[in-house]
Design a protein around this motif. Structure first.
Motif, PDB file in Angstrom:
ATOM      1  N   GLN A  13      10.568   0.856 -11.653  1.00 40.78           N
ATOM      2  CA  GLN A  13      11.517  -0.246 -11.780  1.00 40.78           C
ATOM      3  C   GLN A  13      12.597   0.012 -12.823  1.00 40.78           C
ATOM      4  O   GLN A  13      13.575  -0.725 -12.901  1.00 40.78           O
ATOM      5  N   LEU A  14      12.439   1.060 -13.620  1.00 37.28           N
ATOM      6  CA  LEU A  14      13.463   1.383 -14.614  1.00 37.28           C
ATOM      7  C   LEU A  14      14.785   1.760 -13.969  1.00 37.28           C
ATOM      8  O   LEU A  14      15.830   1.734 -14.608  1.00 37.28           O
ATOM      9  N   LYS A  21      19.029  -4.469 -18.597  1.00 38.47           N
ATOM     10  CA  LYS A  21      20.117  -4.776 -19.529  1.00 38.47           C
ATOM     11  C   LYS A  21      20.264  -6.271 -19.747  1.00 38.47           C
ATOM     12  O   LYS A  21      20.542  -6.724 -20.861  1.00 38.47           O
ATOM     13  N   THR A  22      20.071  -7.042 -18.684  1.00 45.36           N
ATOM     14  CA  THR A  22      20.169  -8.499 -18.805  1.00 45.36           C
ATOM     15  C   THR A  22      19.122  -9.033 -19.765  1.00 45.36           C
ATOM     16  O   THR A  22      19.410  -9.866 -20.624  1.00 45.36           O
ATOM     17  N   TRP A  23      17.893  -8.554 -19.629  1.00 47.02           N
ATOM     18  CA  TRP A  23      16.830  -8.993 -20.532  1.00 47.02           C
ATOM     19  C   TRP A  23      17.119  -8.582 -21.969  1.00 47.02           C
ATOM     20  O   TRP A  23      16.936  -9.364 -22.896  1.00 47.02           O
ATOM     21  N   THR A  29      12.196  -8.556 -25.625  1.00 48.72           N
ATOM     22  CA  THR A  29      11.531  -7.264 -25.676  1.00 48.72           C
ATOM     23  C   THR A  29      10.895  -7.008 -24.319  1.00 48.72           C
ATOM     24  O   THR A  29      10.277  -7.900 -23.741  1.00 48.72           O
ATOM     25  N   VAL A  30      11.054  -5.794 -23.821  1.00 44.83           N
ATOM     26  CA  VAL A  30      10.547  -5.455 -22.491  1.00 44.83           C
ATOM     27  C   VAL A  30       9.446  -4.411 -22.630  1.00 44.83           C
ATOM     28  O   VAL A  30       9.593  -3.433 -23.365  1.00 44.83           O
ATOM     29  N   GLU A  31       8.336  -4.650 -21.958  1.00 41.48           N
ATOM     30  CA  GLU A  31       7.224  -3.695 -21.975  1.00 41.48           C
ATOM     31  C   GLU A  31       7.363  -2.731 -20.808  1.00 41.48           C
ATOM     32  O   GLU A  31       7.632  -3.146 -19.683  1.00 41.48           O
ATOM     33  N   LEU A  32       7.149  -1.452 -21.070  1.00 36.46           N
ATOM     34  CA  LEU A  32       7.130  -0.427 -20.030  1.00 36.46           C
ATOM     35  C   LEU A  32       5.666  -0.160 -19.718  1.00 36.46           C
ATOM     36  O   LEU A  32       4.884   0.186 -20.603  1.00 36.46           O
TER      37      LEU A  32
END
Length: 83
Positions: A13-14, A21-23, A29-32
């Motif tokens: 999904q990256l 970018k919106t988040w 904070t976004v978790e991978l």
């Protein structure tokens, strides 16, 4: 269904950078994740620090000299005037 408090994306999904970018612009904070395991956290960059204020030289001069006016500038002007 598992609920995570943070937004999360997997490696595949990256590719959708628009959503990521919106988040990040929203300050989230976004978790991978890889197979429901967190392997990284992508943290938005903070705001740049405001520039530091320089010292107030006029206030320092008033504190040290008070109301006195030093005649040095006038002497320099007089000396330069004769050339």
């Amino acid at each position: 269904m598992t609920m995570w408090p943070m937004q999360s994306v997997n490696i595949r999904q990256l590719r959708d950078t628009r959503r990521l970018k919106t988040w990040l612009r929203a300050g989230k904070t976004v978790e991978l994740r890889e197979r429901d395991r967190v392997i990284a956290r992508i943290v938005p960059a903070g705001q740049p620090a405001p520039p530091a204020k320089g010292p107030d030289f006029a206030a320092r001069a008033r504190k040290v000299l008070g109301d006195r006016i030093l005649p040095g500038a006038n002497l320099v002007i007089q000396e330069r005037g004769r050339y």
